[in-house]
Design an enzyme around this catalytic site. Structure first.
Site, PDB file in Angstrom:
ATOM      1  CG  ASP A   6      33.852  37.842  30.902  1.00 37.92           C
ATOM      2  OD1 ASP A   6      34.936  38.264  30.481  1.00 37.92           O
ATOM      3  OD2 ASP A   6      33.730  37.195  31.965  1.00 37.92           O
ATOM      4  CE  LYS A  68      40.882  40.244  28.612  1.00 40.38           C
ATOM      5  NZ  LYS A  68      39.723  39.919  29.452  1.00 40.38           N
ATOM      6  CD  GLU A 145      37.784  41.723  32.305  1.00 39.99           C
ATOM      7  OE1 GLU A 145      38.501  41.382  33.265  1.00 39.99           O
ATOM      8  OE2 GLU A 145      38.066  41.442  31.127  1.00 39.99           O
ATOM      9  CG  ASP A 168      37.343  40.416  38.119  1.00 37.43           C
ATOM     10  OD1 ASP A 168      37.683  39.229  37.973  1.00 37.43           O
ATOM     11  OD2 ASP A 168      36.812  41.077  37.209  1.00 37.43           O
TER      12      ASP A 168
END
Ligand code: AMP
Length: 571
Positions: A6, A68, A145, A168
Site C-alpha cells: 500500500d 504521491k 485501493e 476509504d
C-alpha cells in the site's frame, strides 16, 4: 517472492500472504506504518520513513512528503542539490519496504502488487508502475485501493453472501466501492472517488482556522518553517480530537507564541465544505450500481482519516447504520494487496476465490457535434468505455473525419465524466493517416482496451484500407520513457541508502533535533547536550552501550515531548 504494497500518501505498508492468511511486515523500527517521507542526510545518504518525517520540520529543504499527489506529472522536488521526480521518491519508499520484507522473509522479493487510488489516471498508474521498476520490483498488478480493502474484508467474510460499500478516506484521496460477494465471487459493482480529498485537507482547514481566529497576516504563510510547525500542530490536534473533546495548537515564532484552543465542533465547522464533498462520490457509486443505501448489508471503513468521529457520524447518518469497524483502517488496503498476491501465487487457501473489478472512470475521444448543415460545436467528449464497466474490457466505436479531403485525423483521448473535453483529463493523441478517398470511405474504427491494471491501449483502423495505428498513450510530459526508467534506476542505485540496522538511532536523533528547534533557553541547551552525548555514544560502536543509551535517550525525548506539549511531527 511476491508482496502486497500500500503506497500511501502519508504512510506505506507491506504485507505478504503466508500460511493461509495476509500478514503485515514490520519495518526496521518494528512498526507496520512507514511514513511516506524521504530526506537526504547531510552525508548524502537517503533516509526513509519516520526519520525523514522528523526532518520535515528541521530540514524542509532536504525532505519531502505527500509526493504521491504529483505522480504522473513532471513536477520535481529538490532535496539538497538534487532534483527528484515523484516516481523516484516513491521508488525510495518501495525500496525500503522491499528491504523490510526481505529481512522478514529471509528471501529476495522481486515482485509486488501495488495499490493505487481507484481514481488514479492512466499517467498516475504508469508512474506508479515506473516507481516499482526503479525500485527493482516487477509490478505484477496495480490494484485499486478500495478493491484491495474490499478484498481483505471479502476474504474475512468468505462464504457469506453479502453486499457492502467500502468508504476509504486516506491521507490524500477518497475512494468508494460497492461489492457483491456470492459463491466465492467478489464482484466490484461500482467505484467512485475524489483524487484531491483526504485527511491532509482537514489539516489545511485547521491551519486556515488558526490564521483566521488569531487574525494572523497572510504573509506569514510564506514562512515555510512556521507553516511546517503549524501543520505538525494541526495534525496532532486533529488526531487528539478523535479521542478527546479539546485540543490546543501552539506555534512559536521568534518571541511570540501563538495559541489556539479548539473543540470538535470547531473542527467540524472548519471542515464543513470537505464533509459536503464526501457525499458526491457515494451517491455516484450507488447510482452506478443501481442500489439504494438500504440495500447494502454493511459499510466498511478504510483509511486513517475515518478514525475521526465526525467522519463516523457522517457515515452513520448517510447510511442510517453504524459502519463495520472490525478492521484497522490503516492496514486494510495492504492486507488486501497481500490477498491479491496470494491469488497470483495461486495459494490453495484461495482456490475458490474469483475477483472482478471495474473501470472507475469513463474513457473516450474528443468529437465535434454537428448542429446543422453549416455549423458544428467543438470540444465534446464521447465516451468509448463508460465508467464502472467490468474490466478487462475492449470496446470500439466508429468516427468520421469532419471535412472532405482531410489527410490526417488527430484523435484526442480523454478520461473523465464531463460533457466537454476541457473539463476532463487529456491522456494523449493518436494520429491516423486517412486514404485519398471520399468522406464515407474514411471511417475509422477506434478500439479502447482497458486491462485489469487500469492501463489503456488505443487502436485505430481505417475501415477501407484495414490499416491500423496503435497507441500506448505517449506524448505525456509527465511520464518517463522505458529508457528514462532504466537510467533513473541506475542513478538511484548509486544513492547511498542509510543502513537499515542504524535507522532506529538515526530516527531518534532526528526527533531530538526537531524538539531542540522548538525549545529555548536552558531547556534547549540541556537537550543539545543530551543529543551530543548520544552522538558520542554512537561513535563508540559499542552495541550494548548504545542499546542502553538509546533507551535512556528515548525516555528523555518522551519526557520533553510530554512536558512541552509539542505534539508529534507532521504525518
Ligand atoms: P492513510 O493514507 O490511509 O494512511 O491515511 C492517513 C490519514 O489518516 C492522515 O491524513 C492522518 O492524519 C489520518 N489519521 C490517522 N489516524 C488518525 C486519527 N486517530 N484521527 C484522525 N485522523 C487520523
Amino acid at each position: 517472492m511476491i508482496v502486497g504494497i500500500d503506497l500511501g500518501t502519508t504512510n506505506s505498508l507491506v504485507a505478504v500472504w503466508r500460511e493461509g492468511q495476509a500478514q503485515l511486515i514490520h519495518n526496521g523500527l518494528g512498526e507496520v506504518l512507514t511514513p511516506s517521507c524521504v530526506s537526504l542526510d547531510e552525508d548524502g545518504s537517503v533516509l526513509v520513513g519516520r526519520a525523514a518525517r522528523e526532518r520535515l520540520q528541521t530540514h524542509p529543504e532536504r525532505s519531502a512528503a505527500l509526493f504521491k499527489r504529483y505522480m504522473g506529472s513532471n513536477k520535481t522536488v529538490r532535496l539538497g542539490k538534487r532534483e527528484f521526480r515523484p516516481e523516484e521518491l516513491s521508488a525510495l519508499i518501495l525500496k525500503a519496504l522491499k528491504a523490510d520484507a526481505e529481512a522478514f522473509l529471509g528471501e529476495p522479493v522481486t515482485e509486488a502488487i501495488i495499490t493505487v487510488p481507484a481514481y488514479f489516471s492512466d499517467a498516475q498508474r504508469k508512474a506508479t508502475r515506473a516507481a516499482g521498476q526503479i525500485a527493482g520490483l516487477r509490478v505484477e498488478r496495480l490494484l485499486n485501493e478500495p478493491t484491495a480493502a474490499a478484498l481483505a474484508c471479502g476474504i474475512h467474510l468468505r462464504g457469506a453472501e453479502t453486499r457492502f460499500l467500502v468508504f476509504d478516506l486516506g491521507g490524500g484521496t477518497f475512494d468508494v466501492s460497492i461489492l457483491d460477494l456470492f459463491e466465492g465471487v467478489m464482484e466490484v459493482r461500482a467505484s467512485a472517488g475524489d483524487n484531491f480529498l483526504g485527511g491532509e485537507d482537514f489539516v489545511h482547514a485547521l491551519r486556515d482556522l488558526f490564521f483566521q481566529r488569531l487574525a494572523l497576516p497572510e504573509s506569514l504563510r510564506r514562512d515555510e518553517a512556521f507553516m511546517q510547525r503549524l501543520s505538525g500542530q494541526a495534525e496532532a490536534a486533529k488526531r487528539a480530537l478523535s479521542t478527546q473533546p479539546r485540543a490546543t495548537l501552539r506555534v512559536r515564532r521568534g518571541d511570540d507564541e501563538h495559541v489556539l484552543e479548539i473543540d470538535e465542533a470547531a473542527l467540524e465547522q472548519a471542515c464543513a465544505p470537505l464533509l459536503k464533498r464526501l457525499r458526491a462520490p457515494v451517491e455516484r457509486a450507488l447510482r452506478d450500481a443501481n442500489l439504494r443505501s438500504s440495500e447494502l448489508d454493511n459499510v466498511v471503513l478504510a483509511g486513517g482519516a475515518t478514525r475521526m468521529p465526525l467522519i463516523r457520524r457522517l457515515v452513520t447518518t448517510m447510511f442510517g447504520r453504524f459502519p463495520a469497524i472490525d478492521f484497522n483502517p490503516d492496514e486494510v488496503v495492504a492486507l488486501g494487496a497481500a490477498v491479491q498476491a496470494g491469488l497470483k501465487a495461486r495459494d490453495k487457501a484461495l482456490d475458490e476465490v474469483v475477483m472482478t473489478d471495474v473501470s472507475p472512470y469513463s474513457l473516450g475521444v474528443e468529437v465535434s457535434v454537428r448542429l446543422d448543415d453549416r455549423s458544428s460545436s467543438q470540444g465534446h467528449f464521447d465516451p468509448v468505455i463508460e465508467r464502472n464497466t467490468p474490466v478487462p474490457v475492449s470496446r470500439s466505436k466508429s468516427y468520421m473525419p469532419t471535412t472532405e479531403g482531410q489527410s490526417m485525423i488527430d484523435l484526442e483521448i480523454y478520461q473523465g465524466e464531463s460533457r466537454m473535453v476541457r473539463d476532463n483529463i487529456h491522456l494523449g493523441r493518436l494520429r491516423v493517416a486517412l486514404p485519398h478517398a471520399p468522406l464515407q470511405d474514411c471511417a475509422v474504427d477506434v478500439r479502447f482496451t482497458y486491462d485489469v491494471n487500469g492501463l489503456l491501449q488505443v487502436e485505430a483502423m481505417v475501415r477501407k484500407t484495414q490499416e491500423t495505428t496503435s497507441l500506448v498513450i505517449e506524448g505525456n510530459p509527465g511520464l518517463l520513457s522505458p529508457a528514462e526508467v532504466a537510467q533513473r534506476l541506475k542513478s538511484l542505485a548509486e544513492l547511498k541508502i542509510h543502513p537499515r540496522d542504524k535507522l532506529e538511532n538515526r530516527t531518534l536523533l532526528a526527533r531530538g533535533e526537531r524538539l531542540y528547534e522548538q525549545l529555548r533557553g536552558e531547556q534547549r541547551e540541556w537537550l543539545g547536550m543530551q543529543i551530543l552525548r548520544f552522538e558520542q555514544l554512537l561513535s563508540t560502536q559499542d552495541a550494548r552501550m548504545i542499546a542502553a543509551g538509546r533507551r535512556e535517550f528515548e525516555s528523555v525525548l518522551e519526557r520533553v515531548e510530554r512536558d512541552s506539549y509539542l505534539g508529534d511531527a507532521p504525518q
